[in-house]
Design a protein around this motif. Sequence first.
Motif, PDB file in Angstrom:
ATOM      1  N   THR A  99     -31.339  17.714  23.424  1.00 19.01           N
ATOM      2  CA  THR A  99     -30.235  17.101  22.681  1.00 19.01           C
ATOM      3  C   THR A  99     -30.752  16.239  21.537  1.00 19.01           C
ATOM      4  O   THR A  99     -30.240  16.299  20.422  1.00 19.01           O
ATOM      5  CB  THR A  99     -29.361  16.240  23.622  1.00 19.01           C
ATOM      6  N   MET A 100     -31.779  15.449  21.815  1.00 14.31           N
ATOM      7  CA  MET A 100     -32.309  14.535  20.809  1.00 14.31           C
ATOM      8  C   MET A 100     -32.960  15.282  19.651  1.00 14.31           C
ATOM      9  O   MET A 100     -32.908  14.838  18.517  1.00 14.31           O
ATOM     10  CB  MET A 100     -33.328  13.569  21.439  1.00 14.31           C
ATOM     11  N   THR A 101     -33.569  16.415  19.907  1.00 15.00           N
ATOM     12  CA  THR A 101     -34.286  17.126  18.849  1.00 15.00           C
ATOM     13  C   THR A 101     -33.402  18.105  18.087  1.00 15.00           C
ATOM     14  O   THR A 101     -33.819  18.634  17.060  1.00 15.00           O
ATOM     15  CB  THR A 101     -35.516  17.871  19.410  1.00 15.00           C
ATOM     16  N   GLN A 102     -32.173  18.328  18.549  1.00 14.03           N
ATOM     17  CA  GLN A 102     -31.269  19.223  17.819  1.00 14.03           C
ATOM     18  C   GLN A 102     -30.819  18.605  16.498  1.00 14.03           C
ATOM     19  O   GLN A 102     -30.655  19.304  15.508  1.00 14.03           O
ATOM     20  CB  GLN A 102     -30.044  19.566  18.673  1.00 14.03           C
ATOM     21  N   LYS A 103     -30.601  17.331  16.474  1.00 11.58           N
ATOM     22  CA  LYS A 103     -30.121  16.643  15.267  1.00 11.58           C
ATOM     23  C   LYS A 103     -31.248  16.224  14.345  1.00 11.58           C
ATOM     24  O   LYS A 103     -31.110  16.219  13.142  1.00 11.58           O
ATOM     25  CB  LYS A 103     -29.309  15.401  15.651  1.00 11.58           C
ATOM     26  N   LYS A 104     -32.368  15.819  14.937  1.00 14.21           N
ATOM     27  CA  LYS A 104     -33.484  15.313  14.137  1.00 14.21           C
ATOM     28  C   LYS A 104     -34.782  15.838  14.736  1.00 14.21           C
ATOM     29  O   LYS A 104     -35.136  15.478  15.857  1.00 14.21           O
ATOM     30  CB  LYS A 104     -33.475  13.782  14.159  1.00 14.21           C
ATOM     31  N   PRO A 105     -35.474  16.689  13.984  1.00 14.38           N
ATOM     32  CA  PRO A 105     -36.743  17.216  14.511  1.00 14.38           C
ATOM     33  C   PRO A 105     -37.732  16.090  14.774  1.00 14.38           C
ATOM     34  O   PRO A 105     -37.743  15.078  14.071  1.00 14.38           O
ATOM     35  CB  PRO A 105     -37.245  18.127  13.396  1.00 14.38           C
ATOM     36  N   ILE A 106     -38.571  16.277  15.786  1.00 12.50           N
ATOM     37  CA  ILE A 106     -39.574  15.250  16.063  1.00 12.50           C
ATOM     38  C   ILE A 106     -40.802  15.505  15.199  1.00 12.50           C
ATOM     39  O   ILE A 106     -41.057  16.629  14.770  1.00 12.50           O
ATOM     40  CB  ILE A 106     -39.939  15.201  17.563  1.00 12.50           C
ATOM     41  N   SER A 107     -41.531  14.442  14.963  1.00 12.56           N
ATOM     42  CA  SER A 107     -42.740  14.540  14.133  1.00 12.56           C
ATOM     43  C   SER A 107     -43.853  15.221  14.924  1.00 12.56           C
ATOM     44  O   SER A 107     -43.793  15.335  16.157  1.00 12.56           O
ATOM     45  CB  SER A 107     -43.191  13.140  13.714  1.00 12.56           C
ATOM     46  N   LYS A 108     -44.872  15.648  14.221  1.00 14.67           N
ATOM     47  CA  LYS A 108     -46.032  16.263  14.882  1.00 14.67           C
ATOM     48  C   LYS A 108     -46.665  15.277  15.849  1.00 14.67           C
ATOM     49  O   LYS A 108     -47.072  15.651  16.954  1.00 14.67           O
ATOM     50  CB  LYS A 108     -47.057  16.726  13.846  1.00 14.67           C
TER      51      LYS A 108
END
Length: 126
Positions: A99-108
């Motif tokens: 859910t959290m990564t659907q709106k904002k991709p996580i950094s490397k």
Amino acid sequence: MGPINLTSAEWNIMECLWDAAPQTGRELTEKMKDRMGWSRSTTLTLLRRLVDKGVVLCDPEGTKNTFSPAVGREDAARQETQSFLDRVYQGSLSMLVSTMTQKKPISKEEADELYALLRRMEEDET
């Protein structure tokens, strides 16, 4: 100790106590007035609730009370996170991350940290 269930306002007081303890009621009411704009009675009411919940210790010293946390920040955060995970995501960490990564991709860097965490968890199981 059972679930802590701190309100947002109670977290503010706990953060103040985790920063520096013990503190007198007067010190806490002044800090909360500066930080949050709270009245003396608001801070004292919240402190009373925290003592009743068993997460803050009150030590009467003569004419003043001193307060200190009865639970560590990490323990409180862990309980609060588990409660949130259970309530909102049926205990599923992968659902939360998805859910959290659907709106904002996580950094490397964040992805690397998650991979490292998963590797440590796998190693602990074996």
